[in-house]
Design an enzyme around this catalytic site. Structure first.
Site, PDB file in Angstrom:
ATOM      1  N   GLU B  80       0.812  -1.216   0.000  1.00 65.26           N
ATOM      2  CA  GLU B  80       0.000   0.000   0.000  1.00 65.26           C
ATOM      3  C   GLU B  80       0.843   1.263   0.000  1.00 65.26           C
ATOM      4  O   GLU B  80       0.553   2.233  -0.714  1.00 65.26           O
ATOM      5  CB  GLU B  80      -0.966   0.008   1.193  1.00 65.26           C
ATOM      6  CG  GLU B  80      -2.141  -0.954   1.061  1.00 65.26           C
ATOM      7  CD  GLU B  80      -1.795  -2.394   1.428  1.00 65.26           C
ATOM      8  OE1 GLU B  80      -0.651  -2.644   1.846  1.00 65.26           O
ATOM      9  OE2 GLU B  80      -2.672  -3.270   1.296  1.00 65.26           O
ATOM     10  N   HIS B 149     -11.560  -4.707   9.693  1.00 65.93           N
ATOM     11  CA  HIS B 149     -12.141  -4.506   8.361  1.00 65.93           C
ATOM     12  C   HIS B 149     -13.394  -3.641   8.382  1.00 65.93           C
ATOM     13  O   HIS B 149     -14.145  -3.643   7.407  1.00 65.93           O
ATOM     14  CB  HIS B 149     -12.543  -5.861   7.749  1.00 65.93           C
ATOM     15  CG  HIS B 149     -11.427  -6.600   7.080  1.00 65.93           C
ATOM     16  ND1 HIS B 149     -10.435  -7.230   7.770  1.00 65.93           N
ATOM     17  CD2 HIS B 149     -11.162  -6.829   5.773  1.00 65.93           C
ATOM     18  CE1 HIS B 149      -9.616  -7.821   6.918  1.00 65.93           C
ATOM     19  NE2 HIS B 149     -10.019  -7.590   5.701  1.00 65.93           N
TER      20      HIS B 149
END
Ligand SMILES: Cc1ncc(C[n+]2csc(CCOP(=O)(O)OP(=O)(O)O)c2C)c(N)n1
Ligand SMILES: [Mg+2]
Lengths: 326, 342
Positions: B80, B149
């Protein structure tokens, strides 16, 4: 390595437990007893059983969201794993974690991390604490091939090697990070080679062969425990199922999956034991029946278990003894 | 800054009679916007984890690899920080990258690049550099995905000067915000709520300005200010309140930075009451910011203390009943409104 018949049968049983358990989880997911993300390790059981079997009770384990097999092989009771996936308070994380966040502090099973690469720094720290305390423990850190691309992988291998920390880095190379194949994710696909660049023993193992995994893990754990610094194992395996229950699996060739299934670690090992006379058909049938009995009991217990009272929602945001309320 | 009421958009056929609103889903509207951007500007490319072969983790980019090829729809490794940073570099170098991060939770691995590079380069370089980058990511809870999440961290990003932060809550906004985001010389973060992907609505295909809140439902008794995944909850609450005789106005912020204060203040000037509904945590939240601005600038308009309806201050748990108890629900919004009008 010459294993006794009992050891060889124990490896088989441990793999069958994981396989049958996860197959039941698929059914339970389809009836919505289990929700959220669920990642199966079907096809990768030899890694879980071989690596975890090489550890002592005092060793630590750091895992990922694909950790049912690791937890079961570590000795986390099946009933508490399943109750967790049912969201029950009797689950190993009180129902708060689900499939991806299994914890068992008593067994030094530090989860169940759903951030790819997120467990590696924690493993380094656990090993640091053991080293500082003079404990002879090692930390087994399990992660996927995808995690090797994250910065944390590289930072952690360097740090562990630099400080000669007792970590066994176990890369479950199942050739895919979600839909991205190894070759499309890594410029250098020989992952052991990359780990070796950080100055630690690193080698690849047939992750579909439980005996080979067990032997490699044994060797790595022994070397690390002796104070030689970290080791890296690349366990070459394959997941037979989709990445998660949400994955439509559009990115792989069916023939590739079929080819890998010929290497099924459970079938391979069972057939070897049958051929060697360590097991007969009746023994096999009995083994499966015993495992299924354990699974049935776990399902019954999970079904009957209570959920955590909603009033307890804010418990443990802070340690209870700190007296802080959220 | 503009506010528009699109509760009653009608088929808006243009002069030639060729363009009208299309009924579609939030997901497809986002995809259509991506397709248009890729088609219309050679400099635009999409990159992120599994945007290509897999079809996007939420299937937003499904089919775009086949249509535009691997140069322009680029699968990245799990890196990322590297690919967001590369997006910043490519923007500096004259491209118009759209970077997809699977979810806001994983954007934390790229937070350094977003804050220390994307948000600062223009100001720190004395205006010499600009970062025309769009970063899309999913946010929000509701699918039992537990504490790594499920979070709504867009409020954190809205804290950062140098970023523009938008949160489309409707199909029209999902369709219309990308083009202005790409045209912006500044980095734009676009938050897609996971619970909205399957929602249906009409998209007229027109661009949606990045800095204007929208009044989604007009009302006279209370202003419910919200955004993103909490818009449906807020509208449902307004519907319920209407049945009991309370007229709630629902303001969708749409842009979280900059905030369209004018629309919020004008609404409060009409209703004299404020309830902010935000899926983020309450402490130090976007809801706190909205309430503070109203308190600072419209204190004497208020007939009741502002109320905030936010998620419980816990990491979002897996078990269904606990997750439900964590997130703002219609009942919570209704109760908060009743407290202000009571
Ligand atoms: C930091 C981060 N980025 C993205 C994801 C989404 N994601 C979850 S699993 C996964 C693939 C990981 O592949 P690998 O490390 O090989 O493990 P495997 O799933 O194959 O066991 C991705 C992209 C995530 N959980 N965390
Ligand atoms: Mg993998």
């Amino acid at each position: 390595m010459t294993a006794t018949v009992e050891t060889r049968l124990a490896l088989l049983r441990a793999m069958v437990r994981i396989r049958r358990f996860e197959e039941r989880c698929v059914e339970l997911y389809s009836t919505e007893r289990i929700r959220g993300f669920m990642h199966l390790c079907i096809g990768e059981e030899a890694v879980a059983v071989g690596v975890l079997g090489a550890l002592d009770a005092g060793d630590a384990v750091v895992s990922t969201y694909r950790e049912h097999g690791h937890a079961l092989a570590r000795g986390v009771p099946m009933s508490s794993v399943l109750a967790e996936m049912f969201g029950r308070v009797t689950g190993c994380s009180r129902g708060r974690g689900g499939s991806m966040h299994l914890f068992d502090a008593g067994r030094r099973f530090y989860g169940g991390n759903a951030i790819v690469g997120g467990g590696l720094p924690v493993a380094v720290g656990l090993a640091l604490a053991d080293a500082l305390a003079g404990r002879p423990a090692v930390t087994a850190c399990l992660f996927g091939d995808g995690a090797v691309a994250e910065g944390e992988f590289h930072e952690c291998l360097n740090l562990a090697a630099l400080w000669r920390l007792p970590v066994v880095f176990c890369c479950e190379n199942n050739r895919y990070a979600m839909g991205t194949a190894l070759e499309r994710e890594h410029a250098q696909t020989d992952l052991a080679l990359r780990a070796a660049a950080y100055g630690m023993p690193a080698w690849a193992v047939d992750g579909m062969d439980v005996q080979a995994v067990a032997a490699a893990a044994e060797r790595a754990v022994t070397a690390v425990r002796a104070g030689g610094g970290p080791c890296f194992l690349e366990l070459r395996t394959y997941r037979f199922r989709a990445h998660s229950m949400y994955d439509p699996d559009r990115y792989r060739d069916r023939a590739e999956v079929t080819r890998w299934k010929e290497q099924d670690p459970v079938d391979r090992w069972r057939d070897l034991l049958l051929a060697d006379g360590d097991l007969d058909e009746a023994g096999w049938t009995r083994l499966v029946a015993e495992v299924d009995e354990e699974i049935d009991q776990a399902v019954t217990l999970a079904e009957a278990a209570p959920v955590e009272p909603v009033e307890d929602l804010t418990r443990f945001v802070y340690a209870e003894q700190s007296g802080v309320s959220s | 800054m503009s506010a528009d009421v699109d509760a009653d958009v009608d088929a808006d056929v243009d002069a030639t009679g060729t363009i009208g609103p299309v009924r579609t889903t939030y997901r497809e509207a986002l995809r259509e916007a991506l397709r248009e951007a890729l088609r219309e500007d050679e400099r635009v490319f999409l990159m992120g984890e599994d945007v290509g072969r897999y079809g996007g983790c939420f299937a937003v980019s499904l089919g775009l690899l086949e249509e535009f090829g691997p140069e322009r729809v680029r699968d990245t490794p799990l890196s990322e920080s590297a690919f967001v940073g590369a997006g910043i570099g490519a923007a500096l170098g004259g491209r118009r990258p759209i970077v997809e991060i699977m979810t806001v939770n994983f954007s934390l691995l790229a937070l350094d690049q977003i804050l220390n590079n994307a948000a600062t380069l223009s100001h720190m370089s004395g205006g010499q550099l600009a970062v025309p980058l769009v970063i899309r990511m999913t946010t929000g809870a509701g699918r039992q995905l537990a504490a790594q999440h499920s979070h709504s961290l867009e409020g954190w990003y809205a804290h950062i000067p140098g970023l523009r932060v938008v949160a489309p809550a409707t199909v029209s906004d999902a369709r219309g915000m990308l083009a202005p985001a790409l045209a912006s010389p500044d980095p734009v973060l676009l938050f897609e709520h996971a619970g909205l992907y399957a929602s249906e609505g009409e998209a007229d295909g027109g661009p949606v300005a990045l800095d204007g809140a929208a009044v989604r439902r007009a009302g006279t008794d209370v202003s419910i200010v919200t955004y993103g995944g909490m818009l449906p909850t807020s509208l449902a609450a307004a519907e319920r309140l209407a049945a009991e005789g309370t007229s709630a106005e629902v303001v969708d912020l749409r842009s979280l930075r900059p905030l369209d204060e004018d629309t919020v203040l004008a609404s409060v000037a009409r209703t004299h009451r404020l309830v902010v509904v935000d899926e983020g945590w309450r402490s130090g939240s976007l809801a706190a910011e909205v309430a503070a601005r109203v308190a600072e600038q419209a204190f004497y308009d208020l007939d009741a203390p502002p109320e905030r309806v936010c998620s419980a201050e816990v990491p979002v748990p897996y078990a269904a009943h606990l997750e439900r108890a964590t997130l703002p629900a219609v009942d919570d919004v209704v109760a908060a409104v009743r407290r202000t009008v009571g």
